[in-house]
Design a protein around this motif. Structure first.
Motif, PDB file in Angstrom:
ATOM      1  N   ALA A 257      53.202  12.748  16.396  1.00 38.32           N
ATOM      2  CA  ALA A 257      53.382  11.617  15.481  1.00 38.32           C
ATOM      3  C   ALA A 257      52.433  11.761  14.296  1.00 38.32           C
ATOM      4  CB  ALA A 257      53.116  10.302  16.191  1.00 38.32           C
ATOM      5  N   THR A 258      52.933  11.427  13.130  1.00 36.37           N
ATOM      6  CA  THR A 258      52.111  11.399  11.927  1.00 36.37           C
ATOM      7  C   THR A 258      51.882   9.942  11.567  1.00 36.37           C
ATOM      8  OG1 THR A 258      53.054  13.483  11.128  1.00 36.37           O
ATOM      9  CG2 THR A 258      51.933  12.096   9.507  1.00 36.37           C
ATOM     10  N   VAL A 259      50.624   9.519  11.631  1.00 38.17           N
ATOM     11  CA  VAL A 259      50.277   8.102  11.448  1.00 38.17           C
ATOM     12  C   VAL A 259      49.344   7.971  10.247  1.00 38.17           C
ATOM     13  CG1 VAL A 259      49.216   6.059  12.469  1.00 38.17           C
ATOM     14  CG2 VAL A 259      50.497   7.671  13.918  1.00 38.17           C
ATOM     15  N   GLU A 260      49.764   7.202   9.268  1.00 37.72           N
ATOM     16  CA  GLU A 260      48.925   6.912   8.107  1.00 37.72           C
ATOM     17  C   GLU A 260      48.424   5.475   8.235  1.00 37.72           C
ATOM     18  OE1 GLU A 260      49.053   6.796   3.191  1.00 37.72           O
ATOM     19  OE2 GLU A 260      50.855   7.313   4.358  1.00 37.72           O
TER      20      GLU A 260
ATOM     21  N   THR B 168      39.939   5.190  14.765  1.00 41.20           N
ATOM     22  CA  THR B 168      40.191   4.652  16.104  1.00 41.20           C
ATOM     23  C   THR B 168      41.598   4.087  16.197  1.00 41.20           C
ATOM     24  OG1 THR B 168      37.854   4.099  16.410  1.00 41.20           O
ATOM     25  CG2 THR B 168      39.445   2.965  17.826  1.00 41.20           C
ATOM     26  N   LEU B 169      42.028   3.396  15.150  1.00 40.60           N
ATOM     27  CA  LEU B 169      43.365   2.809  15.128  1.00 40.60           C
ATOM     28  C   LEU B 169      44.432   3.899  15.153  1.00 40.60           C
ATOM     29  CD1 LEU B 169      44.904   0.168  15.006  1.00 40.60           C
ATOM     30  CD2 LEU B 169      44.786   0.274  12.497  1.00 40.60           C
TER      31      LEU B 169
ATOM     32  N   PRO C 207      45.524  -3.312  19.339  1.00 38.24           N
ATOM     33  CA  PRO C 207      44.613  -4.183  18.579  1.00 38.24           C
ATOM     34  C   PRO C 207      44.288  -3.584  17.210  1.00 38.24           C
ATOM     35  CG  PRO C 207      43.849  -3.898  20.829  1.00 38.24           C
ATOM     36  CD  PRO C 207      44.948  -2.903  20.632  1.00 38.24           C
ATOM     37  N   GLY C 208      44.274  -4.426  16.195  1.00 39.35           N
ATOM     38  CA  GLY C 208      43.931  -3.973  14.851  1.00 39.35           C
ATOM     39  C   GLY C 208      45.132  -3.669  13.986  1.00 39.35           C
ATOM     40  N   VAL C 209      46.330  -3.678  14.559  1.00 38.21           N
ATOM     41  CA  VAL C 209      47.554  -3.435  13.797  1.00 38.21           C
ATOM     42  C   VAL C 209      48.094  -4.765  13.283  1.00 38.21           C
ATOM     43  CG1 VAL C 209      49.955  -2.668  13.899  1.00 38.21           C
ATOM     44  CG2 VAL C 209      48.170  -1.347  15.054  1.00 38.21           C
TER      45      VAL C 209
ATOM     46  N   LEU D 169      54.958   7.114  10.584  1.00 36.49           N
ATOM     47  CA  LEU D 169      54.891   5.688  10.251  1.00 36.49           C
ATOM     48  C   LEU D 169      53.591   5.368   9.519  1.00 36.49           C
ATOM     49  CD1 LEU D 169      52.728   4.430  12.504  1.00 36.49           C
ATOM     50  CD2 LEU D 169      54.711   4.659  14.010  1.00 36.49           C
ATOM     51  N   GLU D 170      53.586   4.181   8.918  1.00 39.92           N
ATOM     52  CA  GLU D 170      52.400   3.702   8.215  1.00 39.92           C
ATOM     53  C   GLU D 170      51.909   2.431   8.896  1.00 39.92           C
ATOM     54  OE1 GLU D 170      51.997   1.566   4.068  1.00 39.92           O
ATOM     55  OE2 GLU D 170      52.094   3.754   3.763  1.00 39.92           O
ATOM     56  N   VAL D 171      50.591   2.370   9.165  1.00 38.78           N
ATOM     57  CA  VAL D 171      49.975   1.242   9.851  1.00 38.78           C
ATOM     58  C   VAL D 171      49.075   0.483   8.878  1.00 38.78           C
ATOM     59  CG1 VAL D 171      48.467   0.521  11.730  1.00 38.78           C
ATOM     60  CG2 VAL D 171      50.014   2.452  12.059  1.00 38.78           C
ATOM     61  N   SER D 172      49.287  -0.808   8.785  1.00 36.72           N
ATOM     62  CA  SER D 172      48.370  -1.663   8.022  1.00 36.72           C
ATOM     63  C   SER D 172      47.306  -2.171   8.983  1.00 36.72           C
ATOM     64  CB  SER D 172      49.123  -2.837   7.396  1.00 36.72           C
ATOM     65  OG  SER D 172      50.047  -2.372   6.424  1.00 36.72           O
ATOM     66  N   ALA D 173      46.020  -1.851   8.666  1.00 32.15           N
ATOM     67  CA  ALA D 173      44.923  -2.178   9.567  1.00 32.15           C
ATOM     68  C   ALA D 173      44.370  -3.570   9.283  1.00 32.15           C
ATOM     69  CB  ALA D 173      43.816  -1.150   9.423  1.00 32.15           C
TER      70      ALA D 173
END
Length: 283
Positions: A274-277, A256-257, A222-224, A244-248
């Motif tokens: 994992a590296t998450v931006e 939290t995301l 949720p939120g992605v 990877l890059e996540v658009s919130a």
């Protein structure tokens, strides 16, 4: 199983292989058998390859430092790649020698060949079971295992060839059976070199793909709203890495995301690093 266990198994196999190599040299010199001396050279190469595998494990245990943030974990992959190349070269040499012996047959003392080959079979069976009891997903251990398997198959071929020579006197049986074993070892060498080379070239790990990661995260976290800049590779055969890059979505908590995405990657794809931006979704 740990690297320490694999290292111990490789060390035992190396000692067994090196010890019997001297017995083969003595048997070859006494009997004048080129076949036994060639197999002794084979075992010498294998003992060196097992030593290389052991060094790979030892270096892989060194901690990370300022110049190598991941440490030396990939040394065992580099050792596996080198062993794959050595398996290929060794197989090609055996095929060349087999062709030469078919063109110019040499006399072989079947009795002594049979005795020494039987001793080699027992030693190689012991070394094979020592290595086979380890982690079979470990490419370095598999490379070492195939070196010993090549010796084991070579001993079986030598016993069969000695029996044919003693029964019929047909000496070409020795190079023909040796060539068949060389082909099997060649295939294993190519496979190990390709798998370890794929890791060294930062290839995508088996079972992972950017499309599957994107699809899973967008549907289950949720939120992605969008996943971009996905890169997946392996440090070793058992340590996949992902960035990877996540658009919130509007209103989503970035921290939290980030935790949710990492937890999903760990549970669904077995990715523990994992590296998450997280960025705001574009308007």
């Amino acid at each position: 199983m740990s690297n320490a266990d694999s290292r111990r198994r490789v060390a035992i196999a190396a000692v067994l292989t090196a010890a019997f190599m001297f017995a083969e040299i003595a048997g070859g010199l006494i009997s004048g058998s080129l076949a036994l001396l060639a197999d002794a050279a084979h075992m010498f190469t294998d003992a060196g390859s097992l030593l290389l595998a052991w060094i790979g494990y030892k270096l892989a245990e060194r901690p990370a430092d300022s110049a190598r943030s991941y440490g030396f974990a990939r040394m065992k992959i580099l050792a596996a790649f080198t062993n794959g190349i050595l398996l290929i070269l060794l197989s090609l040499w055996i095929l060349w020698e087999a062709a030469q012996r078919l063109l110019a047959p040499v006399e072989v003392m079947g009795n002594l060949m049979l005795v020494v080959a039987a001793g080699g079979l027992l030693v190689n069976i012991a070394a094979f079971f020592v290595l086979h009891g380890g982690n079979q997903e470990d490419l370095n251990l598999r490379g070492a295992l195939w070196h010993v398997a090549g010796d084991l198959l070579g001993s079986v071929a030598a016993i069969a060839a000695a029996g044919i020579i003693l029964w019929t006197g047909w000496t070409p049986a020795d190079p023909i059976l040796s060539a068949l074993v060389a082909v099997l070892v060649l295939v294993a060498g190519v496979r190990i070199m390709r798998q370890s080379g794929h890791i060294l070239l930062e290839g995508t790990p088996e079972g992972l793909s950017a499309s599957s990661i994107v699809s899973d995260l967008t549907q289950n976290v949720p939120g992605v709203t969008r996943i971009t800049h996905v890169h997946a590779w392996s440090l070793t055969e058992s340590r996949p890495l992902v960035t990877l890059e996540v658009s919130a979505a509007p209103g989503a908590n970035p921290e939290t995301l980030r935790r949710d995405v990492k937890a999903r990657l760990a549970s669904q794809f077995n990715v523990s690093h994992a590296t998450v931006e997280v960025v705001s979704a574009p308007e």
